[in-house]
Design a protein around this motif. Structure first.
Motif, PDB file in Angstrom:
ATOM      1  N   GLU A 112      36.654 -12.889  15.669  1.00 35.37           N
ATOM      2  CA  GLU A 112      35.765 -14.026  15.898  1.00 35.37           C
ATOM      3  C   GLU A 112      35.223 -14.602  14.594  1.00 35.37           C
ATOM      4  OE1 GLU A 112      33.367 -13.533  19.737  1.00 35.37           O
ATOM      5  OE2 GLU A 112      33.814 -11.462  19.144  1.00 35.37           O
ATOM      6  N   ASN A 113      36.123 -14.786  13.648  1.00 36.93           N
ATOM      7  CA  ASN A 113      35.806 -15.461  12.403  1.00 36.93           C
ATOM      8  C   ASN A 113      36.759 -16.640  12.229  1.00 36.93           C
ATOM      9  OD1 ASN A 113      33.579 -14.091  10.752  1.00 36.93           O
ATOM     10  ND2 ASN A 113      34.782 -12.316  11.416  1.00 36.93           N
ATOM     11  N   LYS A 114      37.017 -17.030  10.994  1.00 35.97           N
ATOM     12  CA  LYS A 114      37.903 -18.164  10.707  1.00 35.97           C
ATOM     13  C   LYS A 114      38.996 -17.742   9.732  1.00 35.97           C
ATOM     14  CE  LYS A 114      33.895 -21.242  11.150  1.00 35.97           C
ATOM     15  NZ  LYS A 114      33.031 -22.241  10.442  1.00 35.97           N
ATOM     16  N   ILE A 115      39.368 -16.480   9.805  1.00 37.23           N
ATOM     17  CA  ILE A 115      40.305 -15.908   8.841  1.00 37.23           C
ATOM     18  C   ILE A 115      41.727 -16.363   9.152  1.00 37.23           C
ATOM     19  CG2 ILE A 115      41.256 -13.743   7.953  1.00 37.23           C
ATOM     20  CD1 ILE A 115      38.513 -12.472   8.636  1.00 37.23           C
ATOM     21  N   ALA A 116      42.399 -16.897   8.128  1.00 33.44           N
ATOM     22  CA  ALA A 116      43.751 -17.434   8.315  1.00 33.44           C
ATOM     23  C   ALA A 116      44.827 -16.559   7.697  1.00 33.44           C
ATOM     24  CB  ALA A 116      43.831 -18.847   7.726  1.00 33.44           C
ATOM     25  N   ASN A 117      44.424 -15.573   6.908  1.00 30.57           N
ATOM     26  CA  ASN A 117      45.435 -14.764   6.223  1.00 30.57           C
ATOM     27  C   ASN A 117      44.942 -13.330   6.048  1.00 30.57           C
ATOM     28  OD1 ASN A 117      47.906 -14.396   4.567  1.00 30.57           O
ATOM     29  ND2 ASN A 117      46.416 -14.057   2.931  1.00 30.57           N
ATOM     30  N   ILE A 118      45.822 -12.394   6.325  1.00 28.50           N
ATOM     31  CA  ILE A 118      45.577 -10.983   6.047  1.00 28.50           C
ATOM     32  C   ILE A 118      46.645 -10.542   5.054  1.00 28.50           C
ATOM     33  CG2 ILE A 118      45.541  -8.641   7.003  1.00 28.50           C
ATOM     34  CD1 ILE A 118      43.163 -10.285   7.878  1.00 28.50           C
ATOM     35  N   PRO A 119      46.253 -10.041   3.889  1.00 28.18           N
ATOM     36  CA  PRO A 119      47.237  -9.707   2.850  1.00 28.18           C
ATOM     37  C   PRO A 119      47.995  -8.421   3.147  1.00 28.18           C
ATOM     38  CG  PRO A 119      45.055  -9.078   2.122  1.00 28.18           C
ATOM     39  CD  PRO A 119      44.868  -9.788   3.436  1.00 28.18           C
ATOM     40  N   ASP A 120      49.086  -8.231   2.430  1.00 29.57           N
ATOM     41  CA  ASP A 120      49.870  -7.009   2.592  1.00 29.57           C
ATOM     42  C   ASP A 120      49.066  -5.766   2.256  1.00 29.57           C
ATOM     43  OD1 ASP A 120      52.027  -8.474   3.390  1.00 29.57           O
ATOM     44  OD2 ASP A 120      53.083  -8.378   1.481  1.00 29.57           O
ATOM     45  N   ALA A 121      47.991  -5.955   1.494  1.00 30.92           N
ATOM     46  CA  ALA A 121      47.157  -4.810   1.115  1.00 30.92           C
ATOM     47  C   ALA A 121      46.492  -4.145   2.309  1.00 30.92           C
ATOM     48  CB  ALA A 121      46.096  -5.247   0.102  1.00 30.92           C
ATOM     49  N   VAL A 122      46.566  -4.748   3.484  1.00 33.44           N
ATOM     50  CA  VAL A 122      46.000  -4.111   4.679  1.00 33.44           C
ATOM     51  C   VAL A 122      46.631  -2.739   4.911  1.00 33.44           C
ATOM     52  CG1 VAL A 122      47.660  -5.173   6.274  1.00 33.44           C
ATOM     53  CG2 VAL A 122      45.394  -4.508   7.111  1.00 33.44           C
ATOM     54  N   LYS A 123      47.857  -2.557   4.450  1.00 27.68           N
ATOM     55  CA  LYS A 123      48.527  -1.267   4.653  1.00 27.68           C
ATOM     56  C   LYS A 123      47.878  -0.151   3.848  1.00 27.68           C
ATOM     57  CE  LYS A 123      52.112  -2.193   1.173  1.00 27.68           C
ATOM     58  NZ  LYS A 123      53.552  -2.467   0.967  1.00 27.68           N
ATOM     59  N   ASN A 124      47.002  -0.504   2.887  1.00 25.98           N
ATOM     60  CA  ASN A 124      46.289   0.521   2.119  1.00 25.98           C
ATOM     61  C   ASN A 124      45.289   1.285   2.974  1.00 25.98           C
ATOM     62  OD1 ASN A 124      47.681  -0.378  -0.135  1.00 25.98           O
ATOM     63  ND2 ASN A 124      45.992  -1.670  -0.858  1.00 25.98           N
ATOM     64  N   LEU A 125      44.910   0.705   4.113  1.00 28.82           N
ATOM     65  CA  LEU A 125      43.911   1.347   4.981  1.00 28.82           C
ATOM     66  C   LEU A 125      44.594   2.438   5.800  1.00 28.82           C
ATOM     67  CD1 LEU A 125      41.974  -1.844   6.164  1.00 28.82           C
ATOM     68  CD2 LEU A 125      41.615  -0.445   4.116  1.00 28.82           C
ATOM     69  N   SER A 126      45.008   3.462   5.111  1.00 30.19           N
ATOM     70  CA  SER A 126      45.904   4.467   5.691  1.00 30.19           C
ATOM     71  C   SER A 126      45.239   5.345   6.742  1.00 30.19           C
ATOM     72  CB  SER A 126      46.474   5.356   4.578  1.00 30.19           C
ATOM     73  OG  SER A 126      45.442   5.953   3.823  1.00 30.19           O
TER      74      SER A 126
END
Length: 322
Positions: free
Chosen positions: A115-129
């Motif tokens: 419920e925000n206005k976020i348009a992009n999630i970076p590849d770095a999301v995979k760091n959240l192991s």
């Protein structure tokens, strides 16, 4: 700070351990708050916070920070210094992006950016192991990053609803420990066959899309218990549907379904079957043999004839709505 003293929860030794003040009308954090370095939890959901100070990084013992339903337009880069953080909720704010440092919080177990206005999630999301739950619903993503498929411990929930997503990347099929996937209210027309690799999936929600066919590999989801397909464009279902031996709930209402696979009769654990407003003119005889069916919804379905076995279903306690 005196006004918030009653919201401070203290540990046995008297040190401030938590600040819990949801819906308190706060527009900013009290300056003295960042000096309470023993705080482990902050819950300020439902306030009017417009700004999060960089000094939040002083609270190095924080394990939970929930700021859902505020008015935040940005998050400071310093949030990445909260190395012990396990639960972060920034949903229902005004965020168009989050700082790169957030993807360095490798101890996170749950992350809510919905419920925000976020348009992009970076590849770095995979760091959240360590992440087990990720909520990106109700944003402006347009696409699902392949990198989400590389979060190894994503086991509980993945919410991607209401984002204008037109396709699902095959990489999502690598989430073989995920139990719940929500892709509702998007622009999907089909699913990649690789989704059959999501072996632990128990609930799959795909309603309010434009899906006109399902891959045969759907039948490989051997642990699936709920399949929600309402308001799509399905005219048929794959014969492999009958392989879903754990399925309890099947909702295909408001689809232009013209036939059901005979294999549906193998769904011995099915309790709820919703066929409302389909274009079916007949039903497989095997539906009448489903041993655990508790509810069969056939409203707004124009069958050529009412199957004789409808009476048998009702006699054994199944609710049949015509």
């Amino acid at each position: 700070m005196n006004d918030l003293d009653k919201a401070i929860h203290r540990s046995i030794d008297g040190e401030p351990a938590a600040l819990v003040a949801p819906g308190a009308g706060l527009k900013e954090l009290p300056e003295a708050l960042v000096n309470l370095t023993s705080l482990r939890r902050i819950d300020l959901d439902g306030n009017d916070l417009e700004f999060l100070p960089a000094s939040i990084s002083n609270l190095s013992q924080l394990t939970s920070l929930t700021l859902y339903a505020n008015q935040l337009e940005e998050v400071p880069e310093e949030i990445g210094r909260l190395a012990l953080l396990q639960h972060l909720s920034l949903g229902r704010n005004q965020l168009a992006s989050v700082p790169d440092s957030l993807w360095e919080l490798t101890g996170l177990l749950s992350l809510n950016l919905a419920e925000n206005k976020i348009a992009n999630i970076p590849d770095a999301v995979k760091n959240l192991s360590a992440l087990k739950m990720l909520d990106l619903g109700h944003n402006c993503l347009g696409r699902v990053p392949d990198a989400i498929g590389d979060i190894p411990n994503l086991t509980d929930y993945l919410y991607l609803s209401d984002n204008g997503i037109a396709s699902v990347p095959p990489a999502l099929g690598r989430l073989n420990l995920l139990g719940y996937l929500n892709l509702t209210d998007n622009l999907l027309t089909t699913l990649p066959p690789e989704m059959g690799g999501m072996a632990a999936l128990r609930e799959l929600r795909l309603y309010n899309n434009r899906i006109d066919r399902l891959p045969d590999e759907l039948g490989d989801l051997s642990n699936l218990r709920e399949l929600h397909l309402m308001n799509n464009r399905l005219a048929t279902l794959p014969e492999t549907l009958g392989n879903l031996s754990e399925l309890r709930h099947l909702d295909v209402r408001n689809n232009p379904l013209r036939e059901l696979p005979e294999s549906i009769g193998r769904l011995e654990r099915l309790t709820h079957l919703d066929l409302r407003a389909s274009r079916l003119t007949e039903l497989p005889e095997s539906v009448g043999s489903l041993p655990r069916l508790e509810k069969l919804d056939l409203r707004w379905v124009k069958l050529d004839r009412t199957p004789a076995w409808i009476g048998s279903l009702r006699e054994r306690g199944c609710v049949v709505l015509l």
